[in-house]
Structures are given as structure tokens and as C-alpha cells.
Design an enzyme around this catalytic site. Structure first.
Site, mmCIF file in Angstrom:
data_model
loop_
_atom_site.group_PDB
_atom_site.id
_atom_site.type_symbol
_atom_site.label_atom_id
_atom_site.label_comp_id
_atom_site.label_asym_id
_atom_site.label_seq_id
_atom_site.Cartn_x
_atom_site.Cartn_y
_atom_site.Cartn_z
ATOM 1 N N CYS A 2 8.380 29.570 -7.451
ATOM 2 C CA CYS A 2 9.287 30.278 -8.341
ATOM 3 C C CYS A 2 9.317 29.582 -9.693
ATOM 4 C CB CYS A 2 10.716 30.394 -7.825
ATOM 5 S SG CYS A 2 10.859 31.292 -6.290
ATOM 6 N N GLU A 481 -11.417 19.252 2.584
ATOM 7 C CA GLU A 481 -11.114 19.803 1.265
ATOM 8 C C GLU A 481 -12.025 20.991 0.940
ATOM 9 O OE1 GLU A 481 -8.727 19.637 -0.612
ATOM 10 O OE2 GLU A 481 -9.405 20.255 -2.588
ATOM 11 N N GLU A 488 -8.749 29.120 0.721
ATOM 12 C CA GLU A 488 -7.654 29.421 -0.211
ATOM 13 C C GLU A 488 -8.002 30.583 -1.133
ATOM 14 O OE1 GLU A 488 -5.012 25.765 -1.834
ATOM 15 O OE2 GLU A 488 -7.146 25.488 -2.131
ATOM 16 N N LYS A 604 1.533 27.234 -6.243
ATOM 17 C CA LYS A 604 0.988 25.916 -6.535
ATOM 18 C C LYS A 604 1.933 24.789 -6.143
ATOM 19 C CE LYS A 604 -1.679 23.308 -9.707
ATOM 20 N NZ LYS A 604 -2.725 23.188 -8.691
HETATM 21 C C1 G6P Z 1 0.057 23.493 -2.551
HETATM 22 C C2 G6P Z 1 -1.162 23.638 -3.430
HETATM 23 C C3 G6P Z 1 -2.216 22.590 -3.063
HETATM 24 C C4 G6P Z 1 -1.618 21.199 -3.130
HETATM 25 C C5 G6P Z 1 -0.363 21.084 -2.259
HETATM 26 C C6 G6P Z 1 0.377 19.794 -2.530
HETATM 27 O O1 G6P Z 1 -0.245 23.875 -1.264
HETATM 28 O O2 G6P Z 1 -1.711 24.931 -3.329
HETATM 29 O O3 G6P Z 1 -3.305 22.686 -3.952
HETATM 30 O O4 G6P Z 1 -2.572 20.272 -2.706
HETATM 31 O O5 G6P Z 1 0.549 22.146 -2.567
HETATM 32 O O6 G6P Z 1 0.896 19.829 -3.825
HETATM 33 P P1 G6P Z 1 1.201 18.554 -4.677
HETATM 34 O O7 G6P Z 1 1.785 19.071 -5.956
HETATM 35 O O8 G6P Z 1 2.200 17.755 -3.878
HETATM 36 O O9 G6P Z 1 -0.072 17.815 -4.873
#
Ligand code: G6P
Length: 609
Positions: A2, A481, A488, A604
Site C-alpha cells: 500500500c 533465487e 515471480e 514489493k
Molecule cells: C517481497 C519482494 C522480494 C523481497 C522480499 C523481502 O517479497 O517481492 O523481492 O526479497 O519482499 O523484502 P525486503 O525489503 O525485506 O528485502
């Protein structure tokens, strides 16, 4: 998760908010809405779908007149994506409007209490409880009402609040969800992330948990929970607007892939001084490091995958037990953590709810927490004992690339830094690795220059329904990864397997034409991986192998296609091997016509559990 924007000034608020929402859309994009306040009350427009749809509905903002407003782009938690559930939400009677990021955990009790008092609800959201609670406490002083309501709201929230009785003011409050105030001249702003503020101002105030703010066009005031005014520092955002724009690229993801050499350089080179690793803010002693029983690496999604790579590298070099944990599991697993544990929390946003909770749990148990974070001033950066920033710049695409790469780079720096302090690394080995680190940007660049080969491979395989990734050791860590990236954004089902494990069950899924992507950059185990390749090949699999240039000829004999990356020291190989896999996922998704920067159902920054 959000996105919130707010504006108070002399310009028309709606176009400014629509632009801000476009910039925050990576945080959630199933519905969007704005509300503006003019002398004649609140005017609201909200809809299911992207911000572009909202923008069309209000003629790019021209149809909503008013110089004070709030906007929201949503990732649904309570209540499906719909026009009714989209934010902003109005109080019963329509006097107060609220946008919200987070989850109100005690919404059911509050709703029951409010219904008993005659309040009518129109949506399925928890947010409507917040706005009606504020309205319930409102007796002519909005700030007071928000403070009263905040005392009763449990869970996480960043709230922006407008009231038709005070059309020149926005009130904001935060708990465990980010909220940043932008300081302009004769105008002020509010947003979940600086990317929405940067076109207007670089001067920002990071709100902290429990703080309440009032914004008028001439001033911003911040108060504690009990309404004592707090003097807050204004921070200056260093990067400029182009960092948060596509700059001619079709997708943010592609731009961010291409930015990796520079992002790695910015992260690494200031920390390599005089041939030694020196990391600002770290003052570990050999005694402390020797006292450690364990290092924990904790994160979610790709950040967790960085931890899996780092475990192999750290354990090998430091000879200290290193464990990796998904933050969502760590927090509820009664982890064996005490003052002799170092917990490294990895997070691009610094706002991931589970990682925040894991960090707090680790601190509660007595451990020191070192964080690897990209977003300055974020909760994890602020609350951890030590923070090593990645200098990746803003990352907008939901699927992370440059943040992953810079996080990896920081783990190498830490490994060398700890190894030197512990006296476990011979000097020539140390020098070799420092050199390997400084050569990384150039080598990543070399891989990017050959992107057409990856595009060609993607054109061969984009129609597959299932793809398997196999690898050993650091290559196994990378398969996690590579597989995540692919699913994804391309929605192809894929699985990541330790190459030696496949025959314990999953090999039953291999049939004629199944694509197996073998990651074989870790040349030390090349023979073993080749045996596993042969096992699946003889069962009909098509083989795409990623390896180093020096091993290319050898793997070519057992593969249909090969991707060769430059040779490098083992420790840093994952930084090279991941790049073709990011490109592969990108080109496959492109061929399939997927929404690359905003994949379905994802967001994200995941600020809820
Ligand atoms: C979401 C995103 C990922 C990311 C994860 C952790 O799932 O789509 O790309 O790795 O969150 O986010 P952060 O901000 O803690 O790295």
C-alpha cells in the site's frame, strides 16, 4: 505494501497525488483512490485497478479541485480488491477521510463496539474501523481525536487523515508502517516512500513509531503519542529524481538489472580502502567475534536467498556455525539466540514486517543485530545495533535485482572483515579476494554486454510449463533465487533443487523435453554436478547449463546450451551467476507478455505478516 501520498499547499492536489501514486504503485496496485479537500468539503474518487484507471476517471486530476489531498494505492489484506474496499475511506456521515497502510488487528472488536453505537459500515476493510474510531473521538480537535484513536488501535498502521472542518490540514500517524514527511516551501507532503516526494523536495522527516504529525502548507509539527511536541531532524535525500524513473527503459526491472555494475561499485569501493575492508560504523573486536557461538542470517524472499549464499561463504571461511532463517519462521521458532549470537537481518526496504519482528525478537533475546538495508532511515536501519547500507539507489520493480546483488556484495565485505579480525585468513588469500571484489562491477558489465545470448535462450524456452533448477553448494543457493525470479514475473512453475537431492523423488517429474537449468559455476564440484546433469538428461530433459568460461567446453558435452560467465574467485561467483538468471527471467516474462514490474498478486514491500 500500500502506498500513501498526501499534499497540502497552494497547487491543485490531485495531479500531484496521482503522480505520487504512480511512483508508489510498486507497493500495491489492485485499487487506487484520492480525496481532496476544498472549502466545500471532501471529494473522493476511488476504483479497483491501476492508478492509470483512476487518473482517467478524474481527467488526470483536473476533475477534482482542491489544494489539500490524500491518495492511496492498495494491496488487499482485509476485503477483496473492489471499488468499495479501495481507499480512502470516509467516516459514517462523510466528515473524515482516511488512507491506511497496515493491518488493524483488533478491528473486529472495534467494529462491534462502533456498530453498537449506531455506526454504519460500507466496506469489508479494517481501515473503515480506524476512520470511524477517529470520528467517534472527534469533538472539534482532529489531532486529539487521532491520538485517542491511536491508543486503541492494535496492529500496524500508517494513516493519513483529512477532516472537512479543518480543510487546510492533514494529520498523520504511524506504527510499524513507514511514513515520511516532505518539507517544501509553502507546501508540505506525506508519503510511504521518498520516491513520491523526490520530484518536489529532498528535505524529509522520517516519522517513528507512535508519532503523530500535522501538516499545513506553512508548517509540519510532530508529536509523541501523548501529544508532546517533538523536535525532529530534517534529513536530505541524496539521490535525484532520475534514479526513480525509467530513463528510456521499457521496464524498471531491466533498468535495475543494467544498473548493477554501478550499484555494486558504489556499495563496495568506499569500503575498500588501502586494500583492506573498512566498514563505517562497525567496531567489532576479535574478542567479541571469538565469543560468538553462532551467526544467524535472517530475511524474506530474495533477501533470505542472499543469506543462503552467505552461509556457505561465511561458514567456510570463519569456521563459526552460520544458520539461515526465514524471518517469518525465525520469530515463532523459539530460536536459540543469546548474547553470543550475531543476527544479521537482510532487507532492501528495511520495512518488511516479519524481518522487523525477527530483529526485535533477536534483540530481546540478547543478540546484537547487524542489518544490511537499502532504504535509509527505515525501521530496520534505525533499530538494529549496526547497519551496513547497500547503495543500490531506489529499487522500483517488484522483483529485486540490484538490491540482491548489493546485499550479496555486503556479505562478502562482512565475511572478509570478520575473517581478518578473527585472524583466520592468510594475507595472500585476503588480497586475492579484495581484488576479486573490486573487479566485480567490470565482470558483471561483461555479462550484461552478452545479454542477447540470454534473450535468444529465453526465446527457445518461454513456452515451458515447468522448469527445474539444480546446483550444488553456492550454486544451489543461487538456484533458489533464479527459480524465484522466474516464477515471480513469468508465472512459470519452477523448483530449485540441490543437484544431489533430485533423485530422492523429484526426478520422477522429469520427462521428454522438461527443461533443467543446471547452475555449475562452483567448479570445485563440477564433476558431481555433471553426473546429476547426465542423470536427468538420460531421462529426456533438455539441459541449459550455466558455468564459468574455463569449464565451458567440459559442460558443453552434456548440455543443449551453455551460458558461460567470467572466471572469478569462488566467494564472489554468485554475483556473476545470478545476472544471466535475472535476464533469463526478464526475457521469458517479456516473451510471455507478463506485467514485469507489477507481477500479479505481489507487492514489493511486505509490511504485514
Ligand atoms: C517481497 C519482494 C522480494 C523481497 C522480499 C523481502 O517479497 O517481492 O523481492 O526479497 O519482499 O523484502 P525486503 O525489503 O525485506 O528485502
Amino acid at each position: 505494501m500500500c502506498g500513501i501520498v498526501g499534499y497540502v499547499g497552494s497547487r491543485q492536489a490531485a495531479p500531484i497525488m496521482l503522480d505520487g501514486l504512480k511512483r508508489l504503485e510498486y507497493r500495491g496496485y489492485d485499487s487506487a483512490g484520492i480525496v481532496v479537500c476544498s472549502g466545500e468539503g471532501l471529494t473522493l474518487c476511488k476504483t479497483k485497478g491501476y492508478v492509470d484507471h483512476l487518473s482517467d476517471m478524474v481527467c488526470n486530476g483536473d476533475a477534482l479541485r482542491g489544494t489539500v489531498g490524500l491518495g492511496h494505492t492498495r494491496w488487499a489484506t482485509h476485503g477483496r480488491p473492489s471499488d468499495e474496499n479501495a481507499h480512502p475511506h470516509l467516516s459514517d456521515g462523510g466528515k473524515i477521510a482516511v488512507v491506511h497502510n497496515g493491518i488493524i488487528e483488533n478491528y473486529a472488536q472495534l467494529r462491534e463496539m462502533l456498530v453498537a453505537k449506531g455506526v454504519t459500515f460500507r466496506s469489508e476493510t479494517d481501515t473503515e474501523v480506524a476512520v470511524n474510531l477517529i470520528s467517534y473521538f472527534y469533538k472539534g480537535d482532529l489531532l486529539k481525536a487521532v491520538a485517542e484513536a491511536a491508543l486503541r488501535l492494535e496492529g500496524s498502521y500508517a494513516l493519513g487523515i483529512l477532516c472537512e472542518d479543518c480543510p487546510d490540514m492533514i494529520v498523520a500517524v504511524r506504527k510499524e508502517s513507514p511514513l515520511i514527511l516532505g518539507i517544501g516551501r509553502g507546501e508540505n507532503f506525506l508519503a510511504s516512500d521518498v520516491t513520491a516526494l523526490i520530484p518536489h523536495t529532498r528535505d524529509v522527516i522520517y516519522m517513528e513509531d507512535g508519532e503523530i504529525a500535522t501538516l499545513t502548507k506553512d508548517e509540519v509539527r510532530v508529536y509523541s503519542r501523548d501529544l508532546v511536541e517533538i523536535k525532529k531532524e530534517t534529513a536530505r535525500v541524496e539521490w535525484d529524481i532520475s534514479a526513480a524513473e525509467k530513463g528510456g527503459y521499457e521496464h524498471f526491472m531491466f533498468k535495475e538489472i543494467m544498473e548493477q555494475p554501478e550499484a555494486i561499485r558504489k556499495t563496495v569501493s568506499p569500503r575498500l580502502r588501502g586494500g583492506r575492508v573498512q566498514i563505517e560504523g562497525l567496531d567489532f573486536t576479535p574478542e567479541y567475534l571469538k565469543s560468538l557461538k553462532k551467526i544467524y542470517l535472517v530475511g524474506c524472499g530474495s533477501a533470505y536467498h542472499v543469506g543462503v549464499v552467505a552461509k556457505y561463504n561465511m561458514e567456510k571461511m570463519l569456521r563459526i556455525p552460520v544458520e539461515t532463517a526465514l524471518a517469518s519462521e525465525f520469530r515463532y521458532s523459539s530460536p536459540l539466540v543469546d548474547e553470543r549470537t550475531l543476527v544479521i537481518c537482510i532487507s532492501q526496504s528495511g520495512e518488511t514486517a516479519d524481518t522487523i519482528a525477527a530483529m526485535r525478537e533477536a534483540k530481546r533475546l540478547g543478540a546484537k543485530v547487524l542489518s544490511i538495508v537499502n532504504v535509509m532511515g527505515s525501521t530496520i536501519a534505525n533499530e538494529s545495533d549496526y547497519c551496513v547500507y547497500t547503495w543500490a539507489g531506489p529499487e522500483i520493480a517488484v522483483a529485486t535485482t540490484k538490491a540482491y546483488s548489493t546485499q550479496l556484495a555486503v556479505t562478502y565485505l562482512l565475511t572478509l572483515y570478520f575473517a581478518e579480525l578473527l585472524g583466520v585468513i592468510p594475507d595472500d588469500e585476503y588480497k586475492k579476494l579484495v581484488e576479486a571484489l573490486s573487479e566485480l562491477p567490470e565482470k558483471v558489465d561483461e555479462i550484461l554486454k552478452n545479454k542477447e545470448h540470454i534473450q535468444y535462450l529465453a526465446s527457445l524456452y518461454f513456452n515451458k510449463d515447468n522448469i527445474f533448477f539444480i546446483g550444488r553448494n553456492i550454486d544451489y543457493a543461487l538456484t533458489l533465487e533464479a527459480s524465484l525470479k522466474l516464477k515471480e514475473i513469468s508465472y512459470i512453475h519452477s523448483d530449485a533443487y540441490a543437484a544431489g537431492e533430485l533423485k530422492h523423488g523429484t526426478i520422477s517429474l522429469i520427462e521428454d523435453g522438461t527443461l533443467v537449468i543446471a547452475m555449475a559455476s562452483y567448479v570445485r564440484l563440477l564433476e558431481k554436478t555433471i553426473s546429476n546433469i547426465v542423470e536427468v538428461r538420460s531421462r529426456g530433459a533438455e539441459i541449459l547449463t550455466l558455468t564459468t568460461k574455463s569449464a565451458e567446453a567440459q559442460v558443453s558435452r552434456v548440455s543443449d546450451h551453455v551460458i558461460a560467465i567470467p572466471d572469478a574467485e569462488e566467494m564472489v561467483l554468485p554475483s556473476l551467476a545470478v545476472v544471466p538468471m535475472q535476464l533469463f527471467a526478464y526475457y521469458v516474462a517479456l516473451s510471455r507478455g507478463c506485467s514485469i514490474d507489477k507481477p500479479r498478486n505481489l507487492a514489493k514491500s511486505v509490511t504485514v505478516e
